[in-house]
Design an enzyme around this catalytic site. Sequence first.
Site, short mmCIF file in Angstrom:
data_model
loop_
_atom_site.label_atom_id
_atom_site.label_comp_id
_atom_site.label_asym_id
_atom_site.label_seq_id
_atom_site.Cartn_x
_atom_site.Cartn_y
_atom_site.Cartn_z
N ASP A 1 -4.88 -0.59 -2.62
CA ASP A 1 -4.31 -1.56 -1.70
C ASP A 1 -3.75 -0.89 -0.45
O ASP A 1 -4.02 -1.31 0.68
CB ASP A 1 -3.21 -2.36 -2.40
CG ASP A 1 -2.64 -3.47 -1.53
OD1 ASP A 1 -3.38 -4.43 -1.26
OD2 ASP A 1 -1.47 -3.38 -1.12
N ASP B 1 -5.59 -3.09 -7.46
CA ASP B 1 -5.01 -3.82 -6.34
C ASP B 1 -5.97 -3.85 -5.15
O ASP B 1 -6.42 -2.82 -4.68
CB ASP B 1 -3.70 -3.12 -5.94
CG ASP B 1 -2.72 -4.03 -5.23
OD1 ASP B 1 -3.18 -4.94 -4.53
OD2 ASP B 1 -1.50 -3.81 -5.37
N HIS C 1 -5.38 -1.51 3.25
CA HIS C 1 -4.62 -2.04 4.37
C HIS C 1 -4.76 -1.13 5.60
O HIS C 1 -4.90 -1.62 6.73
CB HIS C 1 -3.13 -2.15 4.00
CG HIS C 1 -2.79 -3.38 3.24
ND1 HIS C 1 -2.84 -4.64 3.79
CD2 HIS C 1 -2.36 -3.54 1.95
CE1 HIS C 1 -2.47 -5.54 2.87
NE2 HIS C 1 -2.19 -4.89 1.75
N THR D 1 -0.11 -9.66 -4.07
CA THR D 1 0.05 -8.83 -5.27
C THR D 1 0.92 -9.48 -6.33
O THR D 1 0.56 -9.54 -7.51
CB THR D 1 0.64 -7.46 -4.88
OG1 THR D 1 -0.27 -6.79 -4.02
CG2 THR D 1 0.88 -6.60 -6.12
N HIS E 1 -4.68 -9.56 3.41
CA HIS E 1 -5.23 -10.58 2.52
C HIS E 1 -4.22 -11.72 2.40
O HIS E 1 -3.16 -11.67 3.01
CB HIS E 1 -5.50 -9.97 1.14
CG HIS E 1 -4.35 -9.14 0.64
ND1 HIS E 1 -3.27 -9.69 -0.01
CD2 HIS E 1 -4.08 -7.81 0.76
CE1 HIS E 1 -2.39 -8.73 -0.29
NE2 HIS E 1 -2.86 -7.59 0.16
N ARG F 1 6.46 -4.56 -8.69
CA ARG F 1 5.93 -5.85 -9.12
C ARG F 1 4.65 -5.72 -9.94
O ARG F 1 4.35 -6.58 -10.77
CB ARG F 1 5.72 -6.76 -7.91
CG ARG F 1 4.81 -6.23 -6.82
CD ARG F 1 4.89 -7.12 -5.57
NE ARG F 1 3.98 -6.72 -4.50
CZ ARG F 1 4.26 -5.83 -3.56
NH1 ARG F 1 5.45 -5.22 -3.58
NH2 ARG F 1 3.40 -5.56 -2.60
N ASN G 1 4.98 -12.44 -2.47
CA ASN G 1 5.66 -11.17 -2.73
C ASN G 1 7.14 -11.30 -2.39
O ASN G 1 7.97 -10.53 -2.87
CB ASN G 1 5.04 -10.05 -1.90
CG ASN G 1 3.67 -9.66 -2.42
OD1 ASN G 1 3.35 -9.84 -3.59
ND2 ASN G 1 2.84 -9.11 -1.54
N LYS H 1 3.68 0.22 -7.79
CA LYS H 1 4.50 -0.89 -7.30
C LYS H 1 5.36 -1.46 -8.42
O LYS H 1 4.87 -1.67 -9.54
CB LYS H 1 3.61 -2.00 -6.74
CG LYS H 1 2.81 -1.61 -5.52
CD LYS H 1 2.00 -2.80 -5.01
CE LYS H 1 1.20 -2.44 -3.77
NZ LYS H 1 0.41 -3.59 -3.27
#
Length: 549
Positions: free
Chosen positions: A310, A45, A314, A86, A492, A169, A107, A167
């Site tokens: 990720d 990620d 961030h 993502t 992003h 997802r 998302n 995550k």
Amino acid sequence: MKWSLRLLLFLLLGSITLSAGYAQDSKKDFDPEEQPKLIVGIVVDQMKYDYLTRYWEHYTEDGFKRLVNEGYNFANHHFNYFPTYTGPGHAAIYTGATPSVNGIVGNSWFDRDANRNRYVVEDTSVSTVGGAGAVGQMSPESLLSSTFGDELKKVSSGSKIIGISLKDRGAILPVGHMGNLALWYDDSGGNFVSSTWYTQELPEWVSAFNEQGDARAYSNQTWNTLLPMDQYTNSDPDSSSYEGAFPWEESPVFPHEMAMAQGDSVYWTVKSSPLGNTLVKDLAKRALQNENLGGDESTDLLAISFSSTDYIGHQFGPHSVEIEDTYIRLDRDLADLFATLDEEVGEGNYMVFLTSDHGVVDVPAQLEETGQPGGYFNTNRATQALLNYLTDKYGKQNWIRALSNQQVYLDRELIKQKQIDLEAMQQDIANFLLQFEGVLSTNTAANFATEKYEESLQGMYQRGFQYQRSGDVYIQLKPGWLISSSRTGTTHGSPYTYDTHVPMLMYGWGIPQGGTFKKTVVTQLAPTISELLQIPLPNGSEAKPLIFE
């Protein structure tokens, strides 16, 4: 760098054809004896391609370098749509389709029927397994097209398809609609959970893994650099005003005392350190061993998504010591995973691909202060001005239902009732928004539904557009610009190369050694896997496999 010279020499010497594992005849019957025992899909990620080369000197021979030196490197690989998030990234990788077809336009997005934002994998018709509350009320229900794993299950019912990620997802979308199991991290209790879409209870090996308490043990550790600090020469100084500190810290510098976290943050901190990736890797190894993946005549799929990269990116940004240390540690985790694959499945019996769901932009505050293009779009100012404009031109009504993913969602029913031309209002808004600092261009749903933009930036927006789920007006920011209220950390989502250029490495069964600098795009992977496995293409796929030259 040695691998770059090797790749250049390869390109100069000519091309090679794909090995015997490649099915030239797409009509050939599925034959389990001619298949790999296991496909391992790895999504890192927020991994820019740049991270592969920038930290090369610190990688071992058995992690990233093994994939590059012994596999195939598509070095100019890109996402070909907006938004680069993502959810859409994982969906595109495994379906071979853009959001315009697979439906994963963000998302989350504004659900016009429900009059609220909808999370990408939410599903209130299912229940949590292995935990409590809504953390497991998730499924692939919103995914509108099939994955290559779905197609594999149709022709090989004995194949097992398992997804693992911090995550939800990142675990759910890769395994598609027919996956056997998806597992994701519940940071309220430090356990991996699932939903009744897949199972009524967790497998015993997952419950045993949770009971070990690794997440709690990791949360009590101190995160310090793996190497001496003076070796982190590919990053900015450790103390930087562009980075975000943990809540208990005065400044974002090493060492990070993860045990200082309190309350709800106790297990959350695991995700924001490299140990979150280690936790996922450890669970993936358990899945290999306990589910006997790659252990029989049916090809299995293990989809792994490493998310800590990720969270850390961030918070600290792409030039931080934290992100460099994270990739150095991930390299060791990959080496350990590959060694387990060699032992459990056998080298040459499995295929690995490693890619990313998106890249990331440099911290705009840093861009500004170093004289580079970049900045922050003032959403509140633009929104208020737009509301005033619409009131003056069309009357005082709640014309706007939502603002999401750089898109304006209009109340289409209200506009219809007032007998206003929807396309004209969309264009009026698009024209009005052009005045604000940071806006490069705007466009409308009407144009995306009727025009053909091909390879332009507008084409990337169009490939991310789905009429029922997308907004009425799109805002395209200038390069280096973000919608954010914070001047630390970054994010992003854009159609620019810093968000689109990601690794695409393939290794193992059926994969030749080499590489190419020719541009390839994310939707080419799924049909490539399908052709290698001699199975039907995912039903929304663009059907343009990667070429091994």
